[in-house]
Structures are given as structure tokens and as C-alpha cells.
Design an enzyme around this catalytic site. Structure first.
Site, PDB file in Angstrom:
ATOM      1  N   GLY A  91       0.785  -1.233   0.000  1.00 16.46           N
ATOM      2  CA  GLY A  91       0.000   0.000   0.000  1.00 16.46           C
ATOM      3  C   GLY A  91       0.811   1.273   0.000  1.00 16.46           C
ATOM      4  N   CYS A 131     -16.436  -1.412 -26.564  1.00 13.01           N
ATOM      5  CA  CYS A 131     -17.780  -0.846 -26.605  1.00 13.01           C
ATOM      6  C   CYS A 131     -18.239  -0.576 -25.181  1.00 13.01           C
ATOM      7  CB  CYS A 131     -18.736  -1.809 -27.298  1.00 13.01           C
ATOM      8  SG  CYS A 131     -18.132  -2.293 -28.913  1.00 13.01           S
ATOM      9  N   GLU A 132     -17.486   0.255 -24.503  1.00 11.69           N
ATOM     10  CA  GLU A 132     -17.685   0.590 -23.090  1.00 11.69           C
ATOM     11  C   GLU A 132     -17.236   2.032 -22.957  1.00 11.69           C
ATOM     12  OE1 GLU A 132     -18.435   0.054 -20.040  1.00 11.69           O
ATOM     13  OE2 GLU A 132     -19.157  -1.996 -20.247  1.00 11.69           O
ATOM     14  N   TYR A 145     -11.141   2.519 -11.328  1.00 14.33           N
ATOM     15  CA  TYR A 145     -11.108   3.387 -10.141  1.00 14.33           C
ATOM     16  C   TYR A 145     -11.173   4.869 -10.503  1.00 14.33           C
ATOM     17  CZ  TYR A 145      -8.502  -0.660  -8.136  1.00 14.33           C
ATOM     18  OH  TYR A 145      -8.066  -1.887  -7.729  1.00 14.33           O
ATOM     19  N   GLU A 189       5.016  -5.903   2.145  1.00  9.23           N
ATOM     20  CA  GLU A 189       4.626  -6.634   0.927  1.00  9.23           C
ATOM     21  C   GLU A 189       4.083  -5.644  -0.097  1.00  9.23           C
ATOM     22  OE1 GLU A 189       1.845  -9.506   2.620  1.00  9.23           O
ATOM     23  OE2 GLU A 189       0.254  -8.007   2.531  1.00  9.23           O
ATOM     24  N   ARG A 229      -7.050   0.454 -14.646  1.00 11.83           N
ATOM     25  CA  ARG A 229      -7.183   1.341 -13.484  1.00 11.83           C
ATOM     26  C   ARG A 229      -8.005   2.595 -13.756  1.00 11.83           C
ATOM     27  NH1 ARG A 229      -3.510   3.626 -11.108  1.00 11.83           N
ATOM     28  NH2 ARG A 229      -4.230   3.315  -8.996  1.00 11.83           N
TER      29      ARG A 229
END
Ligand SMILES: *Cc1c(COP(=O)(O)O)cnc(C)c1O
Length: 424
Positions: free
Chosen positions: A228, A338-339, A311, A269, A307
Site C-alpha cells: 500500500g 464498446c464501453e 477506479y 509486501e 485502473r
């Protein structure tokens, strides 16, 4: 994207694109090694410090081999990730298995081949293990004690980990099963550039370790403060202060040692922090149109980088050979799905783009190619590595039509089911 990478890449990019064809993700070995070394330097002097690279960020064996060379272990959460890490030589102590909603088959793989460090997402899973592991780690979710952030969500609403009240009973049950080695894990934030968040996680885990030890008389081998660590996706973002994190964590661990006469090792990590800034997606402008907005169509689509669509994440975009100074045009950079959320940038001021221009989409080295998918029959692009010796190596080919159809090659199986009422 680091300046050094930019300087290495820009002069040779047209030649690379001509040789390999577009689109492609390209990773910078020099930068990856530098960041790995910086991380290790920041945590130097912390006994047993180790980074377990989050494989899901960039699951390419060539990259994992580089990270193994620099001494990292691997954080896995699925059978393919375990298999990939073992194939490049990772041994039991090099593998951290942090899964959630885990199947028995996954546990069997995790504990096979010498095993791994097992991180359990819930105490109920203790009794679903195929056999007793030597050690166990639990993932802690602090709930309202911490606030979290947007990508990973608020801890109270996050599906991960044990609640505060469950921690002590969990270790008590593990002890009763004869398990003898212990760790404690938490991952609270994602893409967090404020290093103090990770310092707080370290403090939180050490406090919990002290409580559990006092109550149960066990010793913890390690705490794992998760991944993170954030990176500056926007040019104006300030980078995370890794040295400050290292030195404050070191001080907390030293204080713990003074008080208890020993200290657990510290594990991280990270995925994004290690490889994120050292990858770019290179795509060529192939169409443009001017309707209610100006659109530039490129030869990659969100199957190569999800991404922004998933998001609303920002990825900086540079047009090769054109500086972002005068006569900027506000455009949407779009793929061919087609989005309507298949856009790499929305209403972004960029130098005027003509067909054939190469676009450099920054910071795709983590959760980029890996998050790709095949919706709409869109195939994922190749991956290339810019090596320290200046050569460019293909480290994954582009998907082909045969790959797309591979799952249609199956054993015929037609079954006439018996209605439920006839079986009872
Ligand atoms: C995704 C993930 C990571 C890596 O996250 P980054 O944001 O890439 O650092 C680490 N640990 C766990 C358990 C994860 O799910």
C-alpha cells in the site's frame, strides 16, 4: 515515472516501437533495482527486515527473478501466483500466502512443496487446513480504530482480516493446535503516500503483539505491515518519504526490544511502490474525431490497463517528441471497447496529437498488464523489459486469437440432470 527512466526511454522509443510494434508495456530494470535498493537502505539495521513483493502487481517471471536476485520474497494469494513464484526458485521462507475466502485446494498448494508462511484471513480457516503448519500468521482488521483510504476502503467495511476481539482467541486456538511460530499482519491502506500511515500500522501491530504475548506467553517471529505504499501518479504529487518510514519504524522496533528483550522481524509486501513508476504503456494514436468533444483513439484499450476505467485512476500521459507547453488541446484518449469508460484520460490538455504519434502512459508497472482482461474480445499486449545493459527484451508476447479460443478446446460433456423430486 522517474526522470532517469524518461531519459533512458525517450531517445530509443521510436526504434523500440518500430521493432516490436505497439502497444506494449515496457519496464525499466534499472529503476526497479534502484527502488528495491532504496527500500532496503531505508529499512537497514532492522533485524530480519524483508520485502515480500506482491506478485499480483506484476506477475511476470522475468521481473520476479530480478526481485529474487535482490533478496525479496513473494506475497501470493492464488495457486497461479504460488506456482509462478516457485517456478523462479522461491522456497518456503520466501513465500507469504495472503489469501481471503480461501479454498481447501489453495491451502493444499500453499502447504505443498515445502510450504510457505501462511497468513489466515479468519480464525475459522485454522480448522480447514489440510494439515497443521509449523507457523501461522493472522491478518488483523482494526475496524473503527483506523480510517483506511479509497482504494482499499474503510476497514469496517473491508472484507479482510479478523476483528479486534477475535485476535486473542485466534492465537489461543492456534496454540491449542500445537502451532509454534507466529506472525501478525495488517494491510490498512492502498496507494498511501503519507508514510505516517505505515508508522501507525507498525505501532498498532507492535501493541497488539505485546498484548497477545502477555496474555498467551508466545513470541512473535514477525509483523507484516502490508503493502500500500503510494507513488506519485500526478506530476504535482509528493513522493512517499521512505527514509522517514524506515527510521520511525526502526525507532518503534528498538523501543519494543528495550521493553521486551527481543523484537519481531519487520516484513512489508509492497507491489506498486516497487514496480509502479518503472513501467509505461506505449500506444499509438490511430484515429481522431471531433464531436461534442475531441477524441484521440489509440491502439491499446482498457484490456491493457484497467485502473482508469475501474477506479477513475489518473495516469499521466506524454506525447513522445512533443512538449506539453503551448497550444494544448483538451481531449479524451480512448480505446476501442464498446464501453464508455474505456478511456485512458478524460478531458486532458495535451499537445496536439496526430495519427501515428506515440503516447506514453506513465506508471503502469503495477496493477497494469496484470489487471487486464478479455472483454469484447480485446487481447492483452506484450510486455518488454529495458535491461540495465540497454537491450530491450520481450518478456511476454501479446495474446493471440488462439489464446482467446484456448478454452473452447475442451472435453465434450453433456448431462441430463434428474429433477430433484425424483431423487428424494
Ligand atoms: C494488493 C496487495 C498488496 C500490494 O498492494 P500495493 O498497493 O501494490 O502495494 C499487498 N498485500 C496484499 C494482501 C494485497 O492484497
Amino acid at each position: 515515472m522517474h526522470v532517469g527512466f524518461q531519459q533512458r526511454l525517450l531517445p530509443i522509443l521510436p526504434d523500440i516501437a518500430a521493432h516490436f510494434g505497439t502497444p506494449f508495456h515496457l519496464y525499466d530494470e534499472t529503476g526497479i533495482r534502484q527502488t528495491a535498493a532504496e527500500l532496503q537502505a531505508a529499512f537497514e539495521g532492522i533485524q530480519g527486515f524483508r520485502e515480500y513483493f506482491a506478485v499480483k502487481a506484476l506477475p511476470n517471471p522475468r521481473i520476479l527473478s530480478i526481485l529474487r536476485e535482490v533478496g525479496f520474497g513473494f506475497d501470493c494469494s492464488s495457486i497461479p501466483e504460488l506456482t509462478l513464484s516457485r517456478r523462479i526458485g522461491a522456497q518456503a521462507t520466501d513465500l507469504f500466502f495472503t489469501s481471503n475466502n480461501t479454498t481447501r485446494e489453495e491451502f493444499e498448494h500453499a502447504l505443498a512443496d515445502g510450504g510457505c508462511i501462511l497468513n489466515l484471513d479468519d480464525v475459522s480457516l485454522l480448522h480447514k487446513l489440510p494439515h497443521r503448519p509449523e507457523g501461522i500468521c493472522f491478518r488483523y482488521n482494526p475496524g473503527t480504530r483506523r480510517s483506511g483510504n479509497t482504494i482499499i476502503g474503510n476497514p469496517v467495511e473491508a472484507k479482510f482480516g479478523l476483528s479486534h476481539e477475535q485476535v486473542l482467541p485466534a492465537y489461543r486456538q492456534a496454540l491449542a493446535l500445537g502451532i509454534q511460530r507466529f506472525g501478525l499482519h495488517a494491510m490498512i491502506a492502498s496507494n498511501e503516500r503519507d508514510y505516517r500511515s505505515m508508522v501507525e500500522t507498525t505501532r498498532m501491530l507492535l501493541a497488539l503483539v505485546a498484548d497477545v504475548q502477555a496474555e498467551l506467553g508466545i513470541r512473535f517471529d514477525f509483523i507484516n505491515i502490508g503493502g500500500g505504499l503510494g507513488i506519485p501518479y500526478r506530476p504535482e504529487d509528493t513522493p512517499l518519504d521512505i527514509r522517514a518510514l524506515g527510521s520511525e519504524a526502526r525507532a518503534l522496533l528498538a523501543a519494543f526490544h528495550d521493553q521486551h528483550g527481543f523484537c519481531p522481524a519487520l516484513f512489508t509486501e509492497s507491489g506498486r511502490y516497487i514496480t509502479g513508476p518503472h513501467g509505461v504503456l506505449i500506444t499509438r494514436a490511430i484515429n481522431h474525431k471531433h464531436t461534442y468533444r475531441r477524441y484521440v483513439g489509440v491502439d491499446a484499450s482498457m484490456s491493457a490497463l484497467m485502473r482508469p476505467g475501474m477506479y477513475g485512476a489518473y495516469h499521466h500521459i506524454e506525447v513522445a517528441g512533443k512538449t506539453a507547453t503551448a497550444d494544448l488541446q483538451t481531449v479524451d484518449i480512448v480505446g476501442s471497447l464498446c464501453e464508455n469508460n474505456d478511456k485512458f484520460a478524460i478531458q486532458r490538455p495535451l499537445p496536439p496529437i496526430v495519427e501515428g504519434d506515440l503516447l506514453i502512459i506513465h506508471d503502469t508497472g503495477a496493477h497494469g498488464h496484470a489487471m487486464g482482461f478479455n472483454y469484447n474480445g480485446r487481447l492483452r499486449p506484450q510486455e518488454l523489459l529495458l535491461r540495465t545493459d540497454g537491450q530491450v527484451e520481450r518478456i511476454r508476447r501479446a495474446e493471440t486469437l488462439d489464446d482467446y479460443f484456448a478454452t473452447l478446446n475442451y472435453q465434450p460433456n453433456t448431462f441430463h440432470p434428474t429433477p430433484y423430486s425424483e431423487t428424494v
